[in-house]
Write an enzyme that holds these catalytic residues in place. Structure first.
Site, PDB file in Angstrom:
ATOM      1  N   SER A 198       0.816  -1.224   0.000  1.00  0.00           N
ATOM      2  CA  SER A 198       0.000   0.000   0.000  1.00  0.00           C
ATOM      3  C   SER A 198       0.846   1.267   0.000  1.00  0.00           C
ATOM      4  O   SER A 198       0.485   2.270   0.617  1.00  0.00           O
ATOM      5  CB  SER A 198      -0.918   0.002   1.227  1.00  0.00           C
ATOM      6  OG  SER A 198      -0.157  -0.072   2.428  1.00  0.00           O
ATOM      7  N   ALA A 244       3.334   3.992  -2.643  1.00  0.00           N
ATOM      8  CA  ALA A 244       3.058   4.794  -3.835  1.00  0.00           C
ATOM      9  C   ALA A 244       2.712   3.924  -5.035  1.00  0.00           C
ATOM     10  O   ALA A 244       1.806   4.242  -5.815  1.00  0.00           O
ATOM     11  CB  ALA A 244       4.261   5.677  -4.159  1.00  0.00           C
ATOM     12  N   GLY A 294      13.309  13.196   0.054  1.00  0.00           N
ATOM     13  CA  GLY A 294      13.853  13.996  -1.031  1.00  0.00           C
ATOM     14  C   GLY A 294      12.860  14.479  -2.063  1.00  0.00           C
ATOM     15  O   GLY A 294      12.543  15.664  -2.145  1.00  0.00           O
ATOM     16  N   GLU A 300      20.113  16.709  -6.499  1.00  0.00           N
ATOM     17  CA  GLU A 300      20.669  15.695  -5.614  1.00  0.00           C
ATOM     18  C   GLU A 300      21.859  15.026  -6.288  1.00  0.00           C
ATOM     19  O   GLU A 300      22.123  15.239  -7.477  1.00  0.00           O
ATOM     20  CB  GLU A 300      19.597  14.665  -5.223  1.00  0.00           C
ATOM     21  CG  GLU A 300      18.473  15.277  -4.399  1.00  0.00           C
ATOM     22  CD  GLU A 300      17.407  14.283  -3.987  1.00  0.00           C
ATOM     23  OE1 GLU A 300      17.409  13.156  -4.525  1.00  0.00           O
ATOM     24  OE2 GLU A 300      16.568  14.629  -3.139  1.00  0.00           O
ATOM     25  N   HIS A 304      22.214   4.240   2.135  1.00  0.00           N
ATOM     26  CA  HIS A 304      22.133   5.697   2.150  1.00  0.00           C
ATOM     27  C   HIS A 304      23.269   6.218   3.005  1.00  0.00           C
ATOM     28  O   HIS A 304      23.495   5.737   4.121  1.00  0.00           O
ATOM     29  CB  HIS A 304      20.788   6.174   2.705  1.00  0.00           C
ATOM     30  CG  HIS A 304      20.492   7.599   2.365  1.00  0.00           C
ATOM     31  ND1 HIS A 304      21.154   8.646   2.966  1.00  0.00           N
ATOM     32  CD2 HIS A 304      19.633   8.160   1.481  1.00  0.00           C
ATOM     33  CE1 HIS A 304      20.704   9.787   2.465  1.00  0.00           C
ATOM     34  NE2 HIS A 304      19.784   9.519   1.564  1.00  0.00           N
ATOM     35  N   ARG A 364      25.499   7.922  -4.461  1.00  0.00           N
ATOM     36  CA  ARG A 364      25.409   7.448  -3.082  1.00  0.00           C
ATOM     37  C   ARG A 364      26.418   6.350  -2.743  1.00  0.00           C
ATOM     38  O   ARG A 364      26.913   6.287  -1.616  1.00  0.00           O
ATOM     39  CB  ARG A 364      23.997   6.921  -2.807  1.00  0.00           C
ATOM     40  CG  ARG A 364      22.974   8.028  -2.728  1.00  0.00           C
ATOM     41  CD  ARG A 364      21.582   7.474  -2.550  1.00  0.00           C
ATOM     42  NE  ARG A 364      20.625   8.571  -2.410  1.00  0.00           N
ATOM     43  CZ  ARG A 364      19.319   8.389  -2.313  1.00  0.00           C
ATOM     44  NH1 ARG A 364      18.826   7.163  -2.360  1.00  0.00           N
ATOM     45  NH2 ARG A 364      18.505   9.413  -2.184  1.00  0.00           N
ATOM     46  N   HIS A 402      19.282   1.089   2.601  1.00  0.00           N
ATOM     47  CA  HIS A 402      18.238   2.047   2.218  1.00  0.00           C
ATOM     48  C   HIS A 402      17.345   1.560   1.083  1.00  0.00           C
ATOM     49  O   HIS A 402      16.138   1.779   1.099  1.00  0.00           O
ATOM     50  CB  HIS A 402      18.910   3.358   1.806  1.00  0.00           C
ATOM     51  CG  HIS A 402      17.964   4.447   1.414  1.00  0.00           C
ATOM     52  ND1 HIS A 402      17.002   4.950   2.271  1.00  0.00           N
ATOM     53  CD2 HIS A 402      17.833   5.144   0.257  1.00  0.00           C
ATOM     54  CE1 HIS A 402      16.324   5.898   1.662  1.00  0.00           C
ATOM     55  NE2 HIS A 402      16.789   6.039   0.444  1.00  0.00           N
ATOM     56  N   ARG A 455      21.098   3.036  -7.815  1.00  0.00           N
ATOM     57  CA  ARG A 455      19.948   3.886  -8.118  1.00  0.00           C
ATOM     58  C   ARG A 455      20.316   5.362  -8.024  1.00  0.00           C
ATOM     59  O   ARG A 455      20.913   5.798  -7.048  1.00  0.00           O
ATOM     60  CB  ARG A 455      18.809   3.590  -7.142  1.00  0.00           C
ATOM     61  CG  ARG A 455      17.600   4.506  -7.310  1.00  0.00           C
ATOM     62  CD  ARG A 455      16.493   4.127  -6.376  1.00  0.00           C
ATOM     63  NE  ARG A 455      16.795   4.427  -4.993  1.00  0.00           N
ATOM     64  CZ  ARG A 455      16.567   5.598  -4.403  1.00  0.00           C
ATOM     65  NH1 ARG A 455      16.067   6.618  -5.100  1.00  0.00           N
ATOM     66  NH2 ARG A 455      16.834   5.777  -3.121  1.00  0.00           N
ATOM     67  N   SER A 507      13.298   6.494  -7.425  1.00  0.00           N
ATOM     68  CA  SER A 507      12.557   5.370  -6.849  1.00  0.00           C
ATOM     69  C   SER A 507      11.046   5.610  -6.855  1.00  0.00           C
ATOM     70  O   SER A 507      10.280   4.781  -7.343  1.00  0.00           O
ATOM     71  CB  SER A 507      13.043   5.083  -5.432  1.00  0.00           C
ATOM     72  OG  SER A 507      13.060   6.260  -4.654  1.00  0.00           O
TER      73      SER A 507
END
Length: 533
Positions: free
Chosen positions: A14, A16, A49, A119, A238, A284, A345, A380, A385
């Site tokens: 449940s 996004a 973010g 970013e 992360h 990252r 992360h 990524r 994401s």
């Protein structure tokens, strides 16, 4: 006899991805959304973010594609990256239509435009955000929209146990067994289409930025059902999780570095320029390894992230959530740096799907972090994401809408057999195995790896698997048992994938194979056992 529910579409998860898909499909289908906790809980809720998309005229889709490919270290599927970047703005506009209020600013002509931040790994400002709580804005908006729909039923506090497949020749997915945490009973759901939107598996590590429910359920269920998985060795750590005994898993968004925050050693000296010319805005994996290296070299518990050179007004406006959280812990970020450590992360690999989100199994789809689409490659790019969730929810919806014939009959599912199991009086076994798993995954399969460490981890995980399987066969299910069973399976897949990659690339860094191979290929694992039905 266990209770059976019926629907056109079952969405397990449940966040996004799951809620976006439910809203797309509710126009033409009866939908059940399975939520392991409260419907507002999940990784989306904690995303700070934002979402990457080309809204600035000086930016381009080609540039977004190139940044994604560079971050992915040669392992991205370029066609999928193009598809995602090309559909980004359209999907963001749909989200805005649902009511998500992204931050705006006045442009040079005096008109409102979206405030875009930058970013690590991005060559332009292209991150739409709602202050520093973008995920909260998205999740709460989508939940509100879902509650307005009479064709969407949300089952809160339900765990999916396993997928159910036909025993006929096509072996299509026809639903799932579920555990009702409210009644502690096993039930089942028949569905013409089933979608895994369960998120990642970062709870397999001792230190993680993820909520407790990120236990790799979808990957484990799909693997047991007979799906291939890919690139499970690429776990994104992360770089900047807040290091404080009362901080829990609080993340310090990459947008801080995008707005000028500097990483410092305990003595106040800056170190990132020594590791990469992009310094704090390097991808990252590079930043996380640099922090890990400095911590180990100095024997330090943490490094420090400093934005105190910005004005207090700027900090409070752009990072209100972080400012309030750190203030509550006695840290004034307008005057002092924040203690940080890397934390697990994001799971870059997952269940293999095509551009429509379809898995190897008929009528079974997967979208979001649970998947391997080819978008992320070996690492990524920041803020891709949530974008992947939206783009592939839309793609899966188009495919599903056209493939459910009208007036389909609901089938009677086989009952769940728990005639030979008893209540456990040894919950301590689960807790012990849980802690052991997460500790050795952190120590042996973390930011820096070696073959010897991976071999040790595989030996440990195989012992745990046998113990947990014996436990699972003899005792009634519980939330902790189901999650541990899935985490141990995912841990094995991560370790085996890491052992197969004889190079260092992106998020997979091994001291035994420090160089990149000339050809970049995904790591694909195929189930060796017959899938369950």
């Amino acid at each position: 006899m266990n209770q059976q529910h019926n629907c056109d579409v079952l969405i397990i998860g449940s966040g996004a991805a799951g809620l976006s898909l439910a809203l797309h499909l509710a126009k033409s289908s009866d939908v059940i959304v399975l939520s392991k906790s409260a419907v507002s809980e999940g990784s989306t809720m904690y995303a700070q973010g934002g979402i990457a998309a080309v809204f600035d005229e000086s930016d381009s889709i080609a540039s977004h594609v190139e940044d994604t490919l560079v971050a992915g270290a040669g392992l991205c599927d370029e066609a999928i990256v193009n598809y995602t970047a090309s559909n980004a703005k359209k999907c963001l506009q749909w989200l805005i239509q649902q009511g998500v209020a992204f931050d705006k600013e006045e442009d040079q002509q005096g008109e409102d435009s979206y405030h875009l931040t930058r970013e690590g790994g991005h060559s332009h400002r292209r991150i739409l955000h709602a202050a520093d709580a973008t995920g909260h804005a998205i999740q709460t908006t989508l939940v509100d929209r879902v509650k307005e729909h009479n064709r969407i039923r949300v089952f809160e506090r339900y765990n999916a146990i396993d997928l159910i497949r036909k025993k006929e020749t096509d072996k299509a997915c026809i639903g799932a067994y579920i555990w009702n945490r409210n009644t502690e009973k096993v039930e089942s759901i028949f569905a013409h289409k089933t979608i895994l939107a369960t998120g990642g598996a970062s709870k397999v590590y001792q230190y993680t930025s993820n909520p407790d429910i990120a236990s790799g359920d979808g990957v484990a269920m799909a693997w047991r059902a007979g799906c291939r998985v890919a690139n499970m060795e690429f776990n994104q750590f992360h770089p900047t999780c807040l290091f404080h005994p009362k901080a829990g898993n609080f993340l310090l968004t990459e947008a801080l570095r995008g707005e000028g925050a500097i990483l410092r050693r305990p003595d106040g000296s800056r170190f990132m320029p020594s590791f990469d010319e992009r310094a704090e805005l390097a991808p990252r994996d590079i930043v996380a390894r640099a922090i890990d290296f400095e911590m180990k070299r100095l024997g330090a518990d943490c490094m420090y992230l400093d934005i105190s050179h910005k004005t207090p007004e700027f900090i409070k406006q752009h990072f209100p959530t972080i400012y309030e959280k750190t203030q509550s812990l006695g840290i004034d970020i307008t005057k002092q740096p924040m203690p940080v450590v890397p934390a697990a992360h994001y799971t870059c690999g997952g269940v293999i799907v095509n551009q429509q989100g379809l898995t190897d199994i008929k009528n079974l789809y997967a979208i979001g972090e649970v998947t391997y689409t080819g978008l992320h490659g070996a690492n990524r790019l920041a803020s891709n994401s949530l974008l992947e969730c939206l783009v592939f929810a839309h793609a899966a919806a188009l495919d599903i809408e056209n493939s459910i014939p009208p007036n389909q009959q609901y089938l009677t599912l086989p009952d769940w057999d728990e005639s030979r199991v008893t209540d456990s009086d040894e919950e301590v076994v689960i807790q012990h195995n849980w802690h052991e798993l997460r500790l050795f995954m952190w120590d042996y399969v973390g930011i820096v790896r070696t073959t010897k460490r991976l071999e040790r981890a595989l030996h440990r995980v195989e012992l745990l698997q046998r113990e947990i399987q014996d436990y699972y066969q003899n005792f009634k299910v519980s939330n902790n048992l189901l999650e541990l069973r899935n985490l141990v399976q995912v841990a094995e897949l991560i370790i085996r994938s890491a052992m197969e990659r004889k190079e260092s690339r992106g998020l997979h860094y091994t001291l035994d194979y420090p160089d990149q191979l000339a050809q970049a290929l995904p790591t694909i694992l195929k189930p060796s056992v017959h899938p369950q039905h």
